[in-house]
Design an enzyme around this catalytic site. Structure first.
Site, PDB file in Angstrom:
ATOM      1  N   HIS A   1      24.522 -44.804  -5.610  1.00  0.00           N
ATOM      2  CA  HIS A   1      23.156 -45.068  -4.520  1.00  0.00           C
ATOM      3  C   HIS A   1      22.237 -43.036  -5.137  1.00  0.00           C
ATOM      4  O   HIS A   1      23.203 -42.524  -5.122  1.00  0.00           O
ATOM      5  CB  HIS A   1      23.197 -44.455  -3.085  1.00  0.00           C
ATOM      6  CG  HIS A   1      23.791 -45.843  -2.528  1.00  0.00           C
ATOM      7  ND1 HIS A   1      22.650 -46.343  -2.158  1.00  0.00           N
ATOM      8  CD2 HIS A   1      24.800 -46.568  -3.570  1.00  0.00           C
ATOM      9  CE1 HIS A   1      23.302 -47.641  -1.758  1.00  0.00           C
ATOM     10  NE2 HIS A   1      24.267 -48.489  -2.640  1.00  0.00           N
TER      11      HIS A   1
ATOM     12  N   LYS B   1      17.345 -36.754   0.505  1.00  0.00           N
ATOM     13  CA  LYS B   1      17.709 -36.791  -0.551  1.00  0.00           C
ATOM     14  C   LYS B   1      16.134 -37.584  -0.605  1.00  0.00           C
ATOM     15  O   LYS B   1      15.335 -36.988  -1.649  1.00  0.00           O
ATOM     16  CB  LYS B   1      18.730 -38.146  -1.272  1.00  0.00           C
ATOM     17  CG  LYS B   1      19.749 -37.919  -1.138  1.00  0.00           C
ATOM     18  CD  LYS B   1      21.296 -38.425  -1.464  1.00  0.00           C
ATOM     19  CE  LYS B   1      20.819 -40.323  -1.152  1.00  0.00           C
ATOM     20  NZ  LYS B   1      21.762 -40.430   0.474  1.00  0.00           N
TER      21      LYS B   1
ATOM     22  N   ASP C   1      16.694 -44.288  -3.494  1.00  0.00           N
ATOM     23  CA  ASP C   1      18.176 -44.922  -3.564  1.00  0.00           C
ATOM     24  C   ASP C   1      18.762 -46.188  -4.253  1.00  0.00           C
ATOM     25  O   ASP C   1      20.098 -45.422  -4.228  1.00  0.00           O
ATOM     26  CB  ASP C   1      16.926 -46.324  -2.172  1.00  0.00           C
ATOM     27  CG  ASP C   1      18.391 -47.243  -1.741  1.00  0.00           C
ATOM     28  OD1 ASP C   1      18.822 -46.072  -1.239  1.00  0.00           O
ATOM     29  OD2 ASP C   1      18.077 -48.035  -1.526  1.00  0.00           O
TER      30      ASP C   1
ATOM     31  N   ARG D   1      28.626 -18.851  -3.949  1.00  0.00           N
ATOM     32  CA  ARG D   1      28.065 -17.778  -4.053  1.00  0.00           C
ATOM     33  C   ARG D   1      26.789 -16.791  -5.335  1.00  0.00           C
ATOM     34  O   ARG D   1      25.965 -16.443  -5.478  1.00  0.00           O
ATOM     35  CB  ARG D   1      28.297 -16.876  -3.302  1.00  0.00           C
ATOM     36  CG  ARG D   1      27.706 -17.427  -2.138  1.00  0.00           C
ATOM     37  CD  ARG D   1      29.169 -16.606  -0.546  1.00  0.00           C
ATOM     38  NE  ARG D   1      27.772 -15.623  -0.197  1.00  0.00           N
ATOM     39  CZ  ARG D   1      28.002 -14.495   0.208  1.00  0.00           C
ATOM     40  NH1 ARG D   1      28.873 -14.798   1.184  1.00  0.00           N
ATOM     41  NH2 ARG D   1      26.885 -13.904   1.248  1.00  0.00           N
TER      42      ARG D   1
END
Length: 317
Positions: free
Chosen positions: A142, A163, A181, A246
């Site tokens: 998926h 998404k 999908d 980060r």
């Protein structure tokens, strides 16, 4: 293990490989389970201790001319021994032919023989490409697959994370959709190739709107049939207690079909422009590919600044 019939090969590649059937049509029901090709020169000489009987057997001019030098009884004996190894198929190149006695023997033992007008080198090259594609390892996940700045970006994450909405925004910004999908990932030449698992056109499901047809709405230039996957971006709900990357010095990887794929874990929160971040991630990866790493550059400048400040600090005695 994937298996195809010689009939499938013949009907699919008849035109591309300039194939014609020499034996009876019933022989086409023979099955093929190997992606490899064999040229049986040593087997024709009588050496069968190491013989790849599960492969397609290609007879070029060398093999055919060698058979013609043998007495007919010996020729039939050698070919019978090869046929009895239960080979899937023989393909003769350059439009060459076998003696009728070999064709009769092949029909009797249910061995398909095909003839191609292509040269041996051409046939093997095209056949290798076809078999590599047919027998490629694959899995379905998926996800949503988009092309961003010529890179294949695999967007993953839980259902409802955004998404499809992110992909739609990227398409609106000029990028392309490969599939939404359900994505089938295939391993071809040590590369991960992704495509839509459903052959239903370039539809996307957008919650609250329904299905949209990307090709009709944005144009055919905004869709791709398949794409090599270069980067995976995992969309995750923002959580305060998680220490997200980060600086960018750490390289993370996901594994698909035994191949490591760079992955970025991207926290998602309301108001965050995810599609712009995906574009930046793609551009950053392109820069890394040409030798520039922003994180390493920043780290170097930071260390230089610390070193200078340390040298300038007065010594207290």
């Amino acid at each position: 293990m994937k298996v195809i019939t010689i009939r499938e090969l013949f009907e699919t590649k008849k035109k591309d490989l300039a194939l014609s059937l020499v034996t009876e049509p019933e022989t086409l029901n023979k099955k093929l389970s190997s992606q490899f090709i064999n040229r049986p020169g040593l087997a024709l000489a009588g050496y069968l201790d190491v013989f790849f009987s599960d492969c397609l057997q290609v007879f070029g001019e060398v093999e055919v001319r060698y058979l013609q030098t043998l007495p007919e009884e010996l020729m039939l004996e050698r070919m019978r021994r090869i046929f009895q190894m239960d080979i899937p198929c023989i393909i003769i190149t350059k439009g060459l032919t076998f003696p009728p006695s070999i064709e009769y023997l092949a029909n009797d033992l249910n061995i398909p023989i095909l003839s191609s007008r292509l040269s041996t080198a051409q046939l093997i090259q095209l056949l290798n490409r076809y078999l590599l594609d047919v027998f490629a390892l694959e899995k379905t996940i998926h996800a949503t697959l988009v092309e961003v700045f010529s890179l294949g970006i695999l967007l993953t994450g839980k259902s409802g994370i955004g998404k499809s909405e992110c992909a739609l925004d990227l398409i609106h910004r000029g990028h392309s959709l490969v599939g939404d999908d359900l994505i089938t990932i295939r391993l071809i030449d040590d590369k991960l190739i992704g495509k839509s698992s459903r052959d239903l056109g370039s539809f996307m499901e957008i919650r609250g709107v329904g299905f949209v047809n990307v090709e009709r709405m944005f144009g055919i230039e905004r869709v791709r049939k398949q794409k090599e996957i270069d980067l995976q971006i995992e969309l995750m709900p923002w959580q305060e207690n998680i220490d997200y990357e980060r600086i960018g010095l750490a390289n993370n990887y996901a594994e698909h079909l035994g191949v490591k794929l760079p992955i970025i874990y991207l926290p998602v929160s309301p108001g965050k422009n995810v599609s712009v971040i995906v574009e930046v991630a793609a551009m950053n990866m392109i820069l890394k590919g040409v030798g520039y790493d922003a994180a390493e550059d920043f780290n170097r400048l930071l260390h230089e600044q610390i070193r200078k400040q340390t040298l300038q600090k007065p010594i207290v005695t």
